[in-house]
Design a protein around this motif. Structure first.
Motif, mmCIF file in Angstrom:
data_model
loop_
_atom_site.group_PDB
_atom_site.id
_atom_site.type_symbol
_atom_site.label_atom_id
_atom_site.label_comp_id
_atom_site.label_asym_id
_atom_site.label_seq_id
_atom_site.Cartn_x
_atom_site.Cartn_y
_atom_site.Cartn_z
ATOM 1 N N ASN A 24 0.848 -1.182 0.000
ATOM 2 C CA ASN A 24 0.000 0.000 0.000
ATOM 3 C C ASN A 24 0.892 1.243 0.000
ATOM 4 O OD1 ASN A 24 -3.095 -0.477 0.258
ATOM 5 N ND2 ASN A 24 -2.191 -2.081 1.528
ATOM 6 N N LEU A 25 0.374 2.351 0.497
ATOM 7 C CA LEU A 25 1.115 3.615 0.455
ATOM 8 C C LEU A 25 1.319 4.194 1.851
ATOM 9 C CD1 LEU A 25 -0.904 5.182 -2.530
ATOM 10 C CD2 LEU A 25 1.281 3.973 -2.667
ATOM 11 N N LEU A 26 1.427 3.353 2.849
ATOM 12 C CA LEU A 26 1.590 3.804 4.227
ATOM 13 C C LEU A 26 2.964 4.441 4.427
ATOM 14 C CD1 LEU A 26 -0.014 0.753 6.037
ATOM 15 C CD2 LEU A 26 -1.040 3.005 5.670
ATOM 16 N N THR A 27 3.013 5.474 5.253
ATOM 17 C CA THR A 27 4.248 6.231 5.457
ATOM 18 C C THR A 27 4.540 6.369 6.955
ATOM 19 O OG1 THR A 27 3.016 8.316 5.420
ATOM 20 C CG2 THR A 27 3.905 7.537 3.329
ATOM 21 N N GLY A 28 5.613 7.115 7.239
ATOM 22 C CA GLY A 28 5.975 7.404 8.618
ATOM 23 C C GLY A 28 6.765 6.300 9.268
ATOM 24 N N ALA A 29 7.112 6.535 10.519
ATOM 25 C CA ALA A 29 7.914 5.573 11.283
ATOM 26 C C ALA A 29 7.016 4.553 11.966
ATOM 27 C CB ALA A 29 8.756 6.309 12.311
ATOM 28 N N LEU A 30 7.586 3.403 12.279
ATOM 29 C CA LEU A 30 6.857 2.399 13.050
ATOM 30 C C LEU A 30 6.532 2.959 14.429
ATOM 31 C CD1 LEU A 30 8.925 -0.756 12.090
ATOM 32 C CD2 LEU A 30 6.580 -0.265 11.395
ATOM 33 N N PRO A 31 5.339 2.717 14.935
ATOM 34 C CA PRO A 31 4.908 3.340 16.200
ATOM 35 C C PRO A 31 5.560 2.699 17.422
ATOM 36 C CG PRO A 31 3.239 1.822 15.403
ATOM 37 C CD PRO A 31 4.304 1.857 14.346
ATOM 38 N N HIS A 32 5.291 3.309 18.584
ATOM 39 C CA HIS A 32 5.798 2.786 19.856
ATOM 40 C C HIS A 32 4.673 2.225 20.721
ATOM 41 C CE1 HIS A 32 9.926 4.325 19.432
ATOM 42 N NE2 HIS A 32 9.364 5.339 18.802
ATOM 43 N N CYS A 33 3.475 2.068 20.141
ATOM 44 C CA CYS A 33 2.321 1.663 20.937
ATOM 45 C C CYS A 33 1.954 0.197 20.727
ATOM 46 C CB CYS A 33 1.118 2.555 20.616
ATOM 47 S SG CYS A 33 0.777 2.705 18.853
ATOM 48 N N TRP A 34 2.961 -0.656 20.560
ATOM 49 C CA TRP A 34 2.705 -2.068 20.292
ATOM 50 C C TRP A 34 2.068 -2.788 21.477
ATOM 51 C CZ3 TRP A 34 2.745 -3.164 15.429
ATOM 52 C CH2 TRP A 34 3.603 -2.473 14.566
ATOM 53 N N LYS A 35 2.116 -2.197 22.641
ATOM 54 C CA LYS A 35 1.530 -2.861 23.822
ATOM 55 C C LYS A 35 0.023 -3.016 23.694
ATOM 56 C CE LYS A 35 1.195 1.461 26.451
ATOM 57 N NZ LYS A 35 1.603 2.150 27.697
ATOM 58 N N TYR A 36 -0.604 -2.246 22.786
ATOM 59 C CA TYR A 36 -2.040 -2.359 22.563
ATOM 60 C C TYR A 36 -2.391 -3.428 21.523
ATOM 61 C CZ TYR A 36 -1.886 2.181 24.883
ATOM 62 O OH TYR A 36 -1.651 3.194 25.777
ATOM 63 N N TRP A 37 -1.373 -4.104 20.992
ATOM 64 C CA TRP A 37 -1.605 -5.076 19.911
ATOM 65 C C TRP A 37 -0.999 -6.434 20.250
ATOM 66 C CZ3 TRP A 37 -4.433 -3.456 15.663
ATOM 67 C CH2 TRP A 37 -4.675 -2.071 15.592
ATOM 68 N N GLN A 38 -1.059 -6.805 21.505
ATOM 69 C CA GLN A 38 -0.371 -8.010 21.961
ATOM 70 C C GLN A 38 -1.031 -9.303 21.500
ATOM 71 O OE1 GLN A 38 0.832 -8.051 26.060
ATOM 72 N NE2 GLN A 38 1.304 -5.868 26.071
ATOM 73 N N SER A 39 -2.213 -9.225 20.902
ATOM 74 C CA SER A 39 -2.852 -10.431 20.372
ATOM 75 C C SER A 39 -2.378 -10.751 18.957
ATOM 76 C CB SER A 39 -4.378 -10.267 20.382
ATOM 77 O OG SER A 39 -4.764 -9.138 19.619
ATOM 78 N N LEU A 40 -1.595 -9.864 18.338
ATOM 79 C CA LEU A 40 -1.131 -10.092 16.964
ATOM 80 C C LEU A 40 -0.264 -11.347 16.867
ATOM 81 C CD1 LEU A 40 -0.151 -6.594 15.474
ATOM 82 C CD2 LEU A 40 -1.868 -8.177 14.594
ATOM 83 N N THR A 41 -0.594 -12.184 15.916
ATOM 84 C CA THR A 41 0.240 -13.347 15.617
ATOM 85 C C THR A 41 0.951 -13.201 14.272
ATOM 86 O OG1 THR A 41 -1.637 -14.504 14.625
ATOM 87 C CG2 THR A 41 -1.211 -14.900 16.966
ATOM 88 N N HIS A 42 0.350 -12.442 13.339
ATOM 89 C CA HIS A 42 0.930 -12.252 12.016
ATOM 90 C C HIS A 42 0.810 -10.782 11.623
ATOM 91 C CE1 HIS A 42 1.169 -16.603 11.323
ATOM 92 N NE2 HIS A 42 0.013 -16.645 11.967
ATOM 93 N N LEU A 43 1.945 -10.154 11.365
ATOM 94 C CA LEU A 43 1.989 -8.743 11.010
ATOM 95 C C LEU A 43 2.736 -8.577 9.700
ATOM 96 C CD1 LEU A 43 1.579 -5.721 11.646
ATOM 97 C CD2 LEU A 43 3.724 -5.800 12.945
ATOM 98 N N ASP A 44 2.061 -8.010 8.688
ATOM 99 C CA ASP A 44 2.676 -7.804 7.375
ATOM 100 C C ASP A 44 2.496 -6.346 6.961
ATOM 101 O OD1 ASP A 44 3.669 -7.850 4.804
ATOM 102 O OD2 ASP A 44 2.672 -9.729 4.253
ATOM 103 N N LEU A 45 3.595 -5.581 7.041
ATOM 104 C CA LEU A 45 3.623 -4.179 6.608
ATOM 105 C C LEU A 45 4.567 -3.999 5.423
ATOM 106 C CD1 LEU A 45 3.852 -2.451 10.126
ATOM 107 C CD2 LEU A 45 1.799 -2.911 8.786
ATOM 108 N N GLY A 46 4.842 -5.079 4.728
ATOM 109 C CA GLY A 46 5.800 -5.037 3.629
ATOM 110 C C GLY A 46 5.343 -4.194 2.455
ATOM 111 N N SER A 47 6.322 -3.718 1.672
ATOM 112 C CA SER A 47 6.075 -2.973 0.429
ATOM 113 C C SER A 47 5.191 -1.752 0.659
ATOM 114 C CB SER A 47 5.453 -3.892 -0.634
ATOM 115 O OG SER A 47 6.325 -4.934 -0.967
ATOM 116 N N ASN A 48 5.609 -0.913 1.611
ATOM 117 C CA ASN A 48 5.014 0.399 1.815
ATOM 118 C C ASN A 48 6.128 1.432 1.748
ATOM 119 O OD1 ASN A 48 1.952 0.398 2.595
ATOM 120 N ND2 ASN A 48 2.790 -1.429 3.583
#
Length: 538
Positions: free
Chosen positions: A160-184
């Protein structure tokens, strides 16, 4: 059929358009029209407006339905009670910035959706939005207060066209098992807080602009099986602590700027089936301890050979990975569990190919091309019976091609070009099936499929060798004779002068007289020349 609640027409031979009377089935709860006529159900190009009359549908699968229309505003409210939505692989348009998604399984991948990321309710377990035109800062979505109570397990917004830096709020997403932010177009560093994703099994950050290093907090993600951080400007050393991530089965760090040695700790990753460190700036020797990666020595059970990253809710999540096994980039999905590959190509690795690598009997693809490797191809490479592709091109390998290489019956891709290999290409069922390009750039290599005939080449080498021997013999006799003559002449003169005092005095008196004559002649000629110049001047 007013009482119909379930209609499943998958994998049928129906063709044509869906009749509008389908909208009269007000009790319908489950509708699946995927893969009709052995291809796809042709519902489009217009969005199926008859869906609006349905009140009991819980599962909607309209993938590959040739819809090239805008999703109407009522549709997202209508889906609030739908458990699974699959609209993938269409050309559906629409801005998703202001919508709230409530379904457990949502697949909108490969459409023309745009805008910023939507809001999520706590019901959403999987969100697939890859291959769209979603833009905005990734942190605006991840750190939004309305999304902090999410229960999301799968998030795929790749390509997609997502921009910016990776966030610091990962503590709110602790149920994530698969994360794909590739090709942005995500930039900055990987934050230390990413270690909060303790349930994470796969992490895709490839093809972005992420820099810096890999934070050691990633060790806290003890279930992590896949790391893909390829195609980023990382330019540090591969951290040795990566050997502590014993659950890793896939490690792809290709096309970065990683420097230094390949850490020996990688050999501790006994479950590894994909090791891709290609196109970096790594140097030093290939570790001998790669033989310790036992997953490449043990046959994969058939039940586990399928994609090892599938999660079944109402839909199925299938992991994907892009690799270059035979010189061409391929995308692996369901068949990912069959792939066993080591790709160390396009680095500055030196030394010889460790003979211990032949212990990896289940390895399918081996690429060590475009390095500075020397020495011979391991003689026991033929033990690796599962090899389908070998690329050792553009190195400095020498010696002959091992006879055991001809016994690899699965081999379908071979590149030994541009080395210093010599001798005859072994005869066998495999090696002669490749064209000459697989062997080109080895001047001393001969035999089918190369045009150089080994018999003619050997005769030419013998003639050259005989000619060189005769020439060397003549030159040797000449220099020996010259040396003897010099020694005899030297001692014939010096010996007489040394032992005969009268001759010795006469010899040195002669040179004194010659010196005086030269001096007088030089002075007279000089005076004559000066007189001549003075007379000319007057």
């Amino acid at each position: 059929m007013a009482s119909l609640t379930h209609l499943d027409l998958r994998w049928s031979n129906f063709s044509g358009h869906i009749p509008h009377q389908l909208g009269h089935l007000s009790n319908l709860r489950y509708l699946d029209l995927a893969d009709i006529a052995m291809s796809y159900c042709k519902i489009g190009p217009n969005f199926p407006m008859w869906l609006q009359t349905q009140r009991s549908v819980t599962n909607l699968h309209l993938s590959n339905a040739e819809i090239s229309d805008k999703a109407p505003g009522w549709f997202w409210n209508w889906t609030s009670n739908i458990v699974t939505i699959d609209l993938s692989d269409n050309q559906i348009e629409g801005d998703v910035s202001e919508i709230v998604l409530n379904s457990s399984f949502i697949n909108l991948r490969s459409n023309h959706f745009k805008g910023q990321m939507p809001q999520l309710s706590t019901n959403v377990k999987e969100l697939h939005m890859a291959n769209n035109s979603i833009f905005g800062r990734i942190s605006s979505f991840m750190c939004q207060k309305k999304n902090r109570k999410n229960q999301l397990m799968v998030l795929d917004v790749s390509n997609n066209l997502l921009t910016g830096a990776l966030p610091h709020c990962w503590k709110y997403w602790q149920s994530l098992t698969h994360l794909d932010l590739g090709s942005n177009d995500i930039s900055g560093r990987i934050p230390y807080s990413i270690g909060s994703l303790v349930a994470l099994q796969s992490l895709h950050l490839q093809n972005n602009r992420i820099s810096g290093d890999i934070p050691s907090s990633l060790k806290k993600c003890s279930n992590l099986s896949l790391i893909d951080i390829g195609e980023n400007p990382l330019s540090v050393a591969i951290p040795p602590w990566i050997g502590e991530m014993t659950s890793l089965t896939i490690l792809r760090l290709s096309s970065n700027g990683f420097k230094g040695h390949i850490p020996l700790q990688i050999c501790q990753l006994s479950s590894l089936i994909v090791l891709d460190l290609a196109n970096n700036s790594l140097w030093g020797h290939i570790p001998n301890c790669l033989k310790n990666i036992s997953a490449m020595t043990i046959p994969t059970p058939k039940l586990e050979a399928q994609n090892p990253y599938s999660i079944l809710y109402r839909g199925t999540y299938v992991e994907n990975l892009k690799l270059v096994p035979k010189g061409v980039e391929l995308e692996y999905e369901e068949n990912l569990g069959f792939v066993k590959i080591i790709d160390l190509s396009s680095n500055n690795l030196s030394g010889s190919i460790p003979s211990e690598i032949s212990i990896l009997s289940e390895l399918c693809f081996l690429n060590l091309s475009r390095n500075q490797l020397i020495g011979k191809i391991p003689e026991k490479i033929g033990i690796m019976k599962k090899l389908e592709s070998i690329d050792l091109s553009q190195n400095h390998l020498s010696g002959g091609i091992p006879l055991s290489l001809s016994s690899l019956t699965f081999l379908s891709h071979l590149n030994l070009s541009y080395n210093n290999l010599s001798g005859k290409i072994p005869l066998g069922t495999q090696l002669q099936t490749f064209d000459a390009l697989s062997y080109i750039g080895n001047p001393q290599l001969c035999g089918n499929p190369l045009p150089r005939n080994c018999t003619i080449m050997e005769e030419s080498q013998n003639r050259t060798s005989i000619g060189k021997t005769e020439e060397d013999s003549n030159n040797s006799n000449f220099y020996i004779g010259m040396g003897v003559g010099f020694a005899v002449g030297f001692w014939a003169v010096c010996g007489v002068l040394f032992f005969n005092r009268t001759w010795r005095h006469a010899y040195f008196r002669f040179f004194d007289d010659m010196k005086d004559w030269v001096y007088v002649t030089t002075v007279l000629n000089e005076n004559w020349l000066l007189e001549k110049l003075r007379s000319c001047h007057l």
